[in-house]
Scaffold this motif. Structure first.
Motif, PDB file in Angstrom:
ATOM      1  N   UNK A 191       0.938  -0.833  -0.189  1.00 16.81           N
ATOM      2  CA  UNK A 191       0.085  -0.258   0.303  1.00 16.81           C
ATOM      3  C   UNK A 191       0.531   1.492  -0.390  1.00 16.81           C
ATOM      4  N   UNK A 192       0.847   1.938  -1.152  1.00 17.14           N
ATOM      5  CA  UNK A 192       1.218   3.129  -1.428  1.00 17.14           C
ATOM      6  C   UNK A 192       1.043   4.504  -0.736  1.00 17.14           C
ATOM      7  N   UNK A 193       1.681   5.197   0.668  1.00 16.30           N
ATOM      8  CA  UNK A 193       0.097   5.858   0.398  1.00 16.30           C
ATOM      9  C   UNK A 193       1.679   7.223   1.603  1.00 16.30           C
ATOM     10  N   UNK A 194       1.976   8.923   0.789  1.00 13.53           N
ATOM     11  CA  UNK A 194       2.123   9.527   1.601  1.00 13.53           C
ATOM     12  C   UNK A 194       1.539   9.791   2.468  1.00 13.53           C
ATOM     13  N   UNK A 195       1.181  10.058   3.119  1.00 14.94           N
ATOM     14  CA  UNK A 195       1.685  10.862   4.122  1.00 14.94           C
ATOM     15  C   UNK A 195       0.132  10.443   5.227  1.00 14.94           C
ATOM     16  N   UNK A 196      -0.067  11.374   5.891  1.00 14.28           N
ATOM     17  CA  UNK A 196      -1.259  11.598   6.541  1.00 14.28           C
ATOM     18  C   UNK A 196      -2.168  12.736   5.231  1.00 14.28           C
ATOM     19  N   UNK A 197      -3.939  13.482   6.204  1.00 17.72           N
ATOM     20  CA  UNK A 197      -4.669  13.619   4.693  1.00 17.72           C
ATOM     21  C   UNK A 197      -4.024  15.077   4.375  1.00 17.72           C
ATOM     22  N   UNK A 198      -3.501  15.915   5.738  1.00 18.85           N
ATOM     23  CA  UNK A 198      -2.808  17.409   5.548  1.00 18.85           C
ATOM     24  C   UNK A 198      -1.897  16.586   3.689  1.00 18.85           C
ATOM     25  N   UNK A 255       9.736  15.227   0.750  1.00 18.60           N
ATOM     26  CA  UNK A 255       9.610  17.185   1.706  1.00 18.60           C
ATOM     27  C   UNK A 255       8.414  17.259   1.976  1.00 18.60           C
ATOM     28  N   UNK A 256       7.263  16.591   1.993  1.00 20.60           N
ATOM     29  CA  UNK A 256       5.912  17.193   2.683  1.00 20.60           C
ATOM     30  C   UNK A 256       5.610  16.355   3.416  1.00 20.60           C
ATOM     31  N   UNK A 257       5.957  15.182   3.464  1.00 19.03           N
ATOM     32  CA  UNK A 257       5.204  13.949   4.843  1.00 19.03           C
ATOM     33  C   UNK A 257       6.555  13.303   5.740  1.00 19.03           C
ATOM     34  N   UNK A 269      -3.143  -2.552  10.803  1.00 14.63           N
ATOM     35  CA  UNK A 269      -1.808  -2.466  11.220  1.00 14.63           C
ATOM     36  C   UNK A 269      -1.392  -3.349  10.077  1.00 14.63           C
ATOM     37  N   UNK A 270       0.036  -3.423   9.629  1.00 14.73           N
ATOM     38  CA  UNK A 270       0.694  -4.028   8.601  1.00 14.73           C
ATOM     39  C   UNK A 270       1.442  -4.893   9.041  1.00 14.73           C
ATOM     40  N   UNK A 271       1.792  -5.185   7.977  1.00 13.05           N
ATOM     41  CA  UNK A 271       2.832  -6.967   8.560  1.00 13.05           C
ATOM     42  C   UNK A 271       4.527  -5.870   8.416  1.00 13.05           C
ATOM     43  N   UNK A 272       4.512  -5.422   7.785  1.00 14.45           N
ATOM     44  CA  UNK A 272       5.685  -4.700   7.498  1.00 14.45           C
ATOM     45  C   UNK A 272       5.620  -3.284   6.956  1.00 14.45           C
ATOM     46  N   UNK A 273       6.632  -2.177   7.158  1.00 20.70           N
ATOM     47  CA  UNK A 273       6.284  -0.931   6.355  1.00 20.70           C
ATOM     48  C   UNK A 273       7.820  -1.235   5.515  1.00 20.70           C
ATOM     49  N   UNK A 274       7.603  -0.198   4.775  1.00 20.62           N
ATOM     50  CA  UNK A 274       8.834   0.445   3.996  1.00 20.62           C
ATOM     51  C   UNK A 274       8.533   1.554   3.263  1.00 20.62           C
ATOM     52  N   UNK A 275       9.639   2.642   3.931  1.00 23.98           N
ATOM     53  CA  UNK A 275       9.853   3.551   3.300  1.00 23.98           C
ATOM     54  C   UNK A 275      10.860   3.798   2.096  1.00 23.98           C
ATOM     55  N   UNK A 276      10.012   4.557   0.784  1.00 22.47           N
ATOM     56  CA  UNK A 276       9.963   4.322   0.259  1.00 22.47           C
ATOM     57  C   UNK A 276      10.412   5.772  -0.751  1.00 22.47           C
ATOM     58  N   UNK A 277      11.559   6.002  -1.110  1.00 23.03           N
ATOM     59  CA  UNK A 277      11.896   6.956  -1.777  1.00 23.03           C
ATOM     60  C   UNK A 277      11.501   7.203  -2.624  1.00 23.03           C
ATOM     61  N   UNK A 278      10.684   8.710  -3.385  1.00 27.25           N
ATOM     62  CA  UNK A 278      10.273   8.432  -5.260  1.00 27.25           C
ATOM     63  C   UNK A 278      11.328   8.141  -6.055  1.00 27.25           C
ATOM     64  N   UNK A 279      11.016   7.321  -7.578  1.00 19.76           N
ATOM     65  CA  UNK A 279      12.599   6.238  -7.490  1.00 19.76           C
ATOM     66  C   UNK A 279      12.361   7.662  -9.286  1.00 19.76           C
TER      67      UNK A 279
END
Length: 182
Positions: free
Chosen positions: A36-43, A85-87, A104-114
């Protein structure tokens, strides 16, 4: 996906999760993992032009649906927390909000833009279009936003996130003057 799974392959789906609530249990059976690709909270989603709270509500609904339908074998849920930068500085708060929502997620990955620019993303879209005639600009979502990521703030946030129960890989590893030992 079903055909690949029937042939013994592990199949992963990368999505923003907004349409997962409409999927049936049988649709999930062939998936080993949902990213699940997500940039941050709603704002942050709003600042990036990704739909704000409306999008986040659909993501949460989709994730609740998957959690209710998945069996013992999965699929696993992995959060691809997109670093922008925003997140930066908002990822821990986003995870806290998801925790409060019962996601709850089974694991997390911090993903930089490619990709660094629209030209590279456009070239990739054209190349993919020659292979498969699709009119879906999927690579546009991987263009780095205009701001520059504060690597010191990112390092501090990663230190905070390391206290969570999920594994936390980072891809690619950030390079800074004093990066966290990842």
């Amino acid at each position: 996906a079903r055909e690949l799974a029937n042939r013994g392959h592990r199949v992963a789906l990368t999505t923003n999760a907004t349409l997962l609530a409409s999927r049936e249990r049988a649709d999930l059976d062939s998936l080993h993992q949902i990213n699940v690709s997500l940039d941050g909270p709603a704002f942050v989603l709003d600042a990036l032009g990704r739909g704000g709270s409306e999008t986040l509500d659909a993501v949460i609904e989709g994730l609740h649906s998957v959690l209710a339908k998945r069996g013992e074998a999965g699929p696993r849920l992995r959060l691809l927390a997109v670093v922008s930068a925003e997140g930066v500085g908002q990822l821990a708060g986003m995870l806290d909000q998801l925790d409060r929502e019962g996601v709850r997620f089974d694991d997390l990955l911090l993903q930089h833009t490619l990709f660094l620019d629209r030209e590279t993303a456009g070239a990739q879209t054209r190349a993919l279009g020659r292979l498969a005639p699709l009119d879906v600009p999927i690579w546009d979502s991987l263009v780095a936003p205009g701001g520059r990521v504060d690597t010191q703030a990112l390092d501090e946030e990663i230190r905070r996130l390391r206290g969570r129960p999920e594994p936390l890989p980072v891809s690619p590893l950030p390079a800074g003057d004093d990066p966290v030992a990842y």
